[in-house]
Design a protein around this motif. Structure first.
Motif, PDB file in Angstrom:
ATOM      1  N   ASP A  81      -2.919  16.111 -14.647  1.00 51.54           N
ATOM      2  CA  ASP A  81      -2.498  15.537 -12.863  1.00 51.54           C
ATOM      3  C   ASP A  81      -4.267  15.466 -12.389  1.00 51.54           C
ATOM      4  O   ASP A  81      -4.161  14.973 -11.369  1.00 51.54           O
ATOM      5  CB  ASP A  81      -2.334  17.467 -12.087  1.00 51.54           C
ATOM      6  CG  ASP A  81      -1.015  17.505 -12.308  1.00 51.54           C
ATOM      7  OD1 ASP A  81       0.387  17.225 -12.385  1.00 51.54           O
ATOM      8  OD2 ASP A  81       0.340  16.327 -13.217  1.00 51.54           O
ATOM      9  N   SER A  82      -5.624  16.351 -12.971  1.00 52.12           N
ATOM     10  CA  SER A  82      -6.365  16.347 -12.295  1.00 52.12           C
ATOM     11  C   SER A  82      -7.281  15.185 -12.296  1.00 52.12           C
ATOM     12  O   SER A  82      -8.283  14.524 -11.419  1.00 52.12           O
ATOM     13  CB  SER A  82      -7.538  17.490 -12.114  1.00 52.12           C
ATOM     14  OG  SER A  82      -7.555  17.096 -14.133  1.00 52.12           O
ATOM     15  N   GLU A 141     -16.718  18.710 -10.733  1.00 49.18           N
ATOM     16  CA  GLU A 141     -15.567  19.245 -11.684  1.00 49.18           C
ATOM     17  C   GLU A 141     -15.280  18.616 -13.336  1.00 49.18           C
ATOM     18  O   GLU A 141     -14.586  19.236 -13.574  1.00 49.18           O
ATOM     19  CB  GLU A 141     -14.076  19.866 -10.908  1.00 49.18           C
ATOM     20  CG  GLU A 141     -13.614  19.209 -10.451  1.00 49.18           C
ATOM     21  CD  GLU A 141     -14.079  19.263  -8.889  1.00 49.18           C
ATOM     22  OE1 GLU A 141     -15.332  18.254  -8.765  1.00 49.18           O
ATOM     23  OE2 GLU A 141     -13.397  18.298  -8.145  1.00 49.18           O
ATOM     24  N   ASP A 142     -15.883  17.575 -13.135  1.00 46.06           N
ATOM     25  CA  ASP A 142     -15.253  16.550 -14.279  1.00 46.06           C
ATOM     26  C   ASP A 142     -16.337  17.087 -15.139  1.00 46.06           C
ATOM     27  O   ASP A 142     -16.266  16.603 -16.149  1.00 46.06           O
ATOM     28  CB  ASP A 142     -14.720  14.835 -13.579  1.00 46.06           C
ATOM     29  CG  ASP A 142     -14.353  14.607 -12.836  1.00 46.06           C
ATOM     30  OD1 ASP A 142     -14.128  13.711 -12.659  1.00 46.06           O
ATOM     31  OD2 ASP A 142     -13.063  15.576 -13.188  1.00 46.06           O
TER      32      ASP A 142
END
Length: 120
Positions: free
Chosen positions: A62-63, A89-90
């Protein structure tokens, strides 16, 4: 045996883009579902995106939906991950994998990984 070699990682600012590539050898590439996974420091390896043998089915965590696109070129034995609108955050080491089971169960065949770092 199958060999997987990832490339395309690097340092990018938030909002930027990268395209990862994974070149496969040693098996009939077009027979297999493929996937991208990632592991951030101190975290478990997680599924990111998978694609079925023909490229007609894709599955995303989902992210990354709406930002990442997985695609493959069976003539070149290569699977890609286009990453847009990157976020800090990747940041992780990204690995490709020959799936053991659809939609996202990995096999023991991993590449060496490619580092993606997204700065804020």
């Amino acid at each position: 045996q199958v060999q997987l070699v990832e490339s395309g990682g690097g340092l990018v600012q938030a909002g930027g883009s990268l395209r990862l590539s994974c070149a496969a050898s040693g098996r009939t590439f077009s027979n297999y579902h493929m996937g991208w996974f990632r592991q951030a420091p101190g975290k478990e390896r997680e599924f990111v995106a998978t694609i079925n043998w023909s490229g007609g089915l894709k599955y995303y965590v989902d992210s990354v939906k709406g930002r990442f696109t997985i695609f493959r070129d069976n003539a070149k034995n290569t699977v890609y991950l286009q990453m847009n609108s990157l976020k800090p955050e990747d940041t992780a080491v990204y690995y490709c994998n020959v799936l053991d089971r659809w939609p996202n169960r990995p096999s023991d065949y991993w590449g060496q990984g490619t580092q993606v770092t997204v700065s804020s």
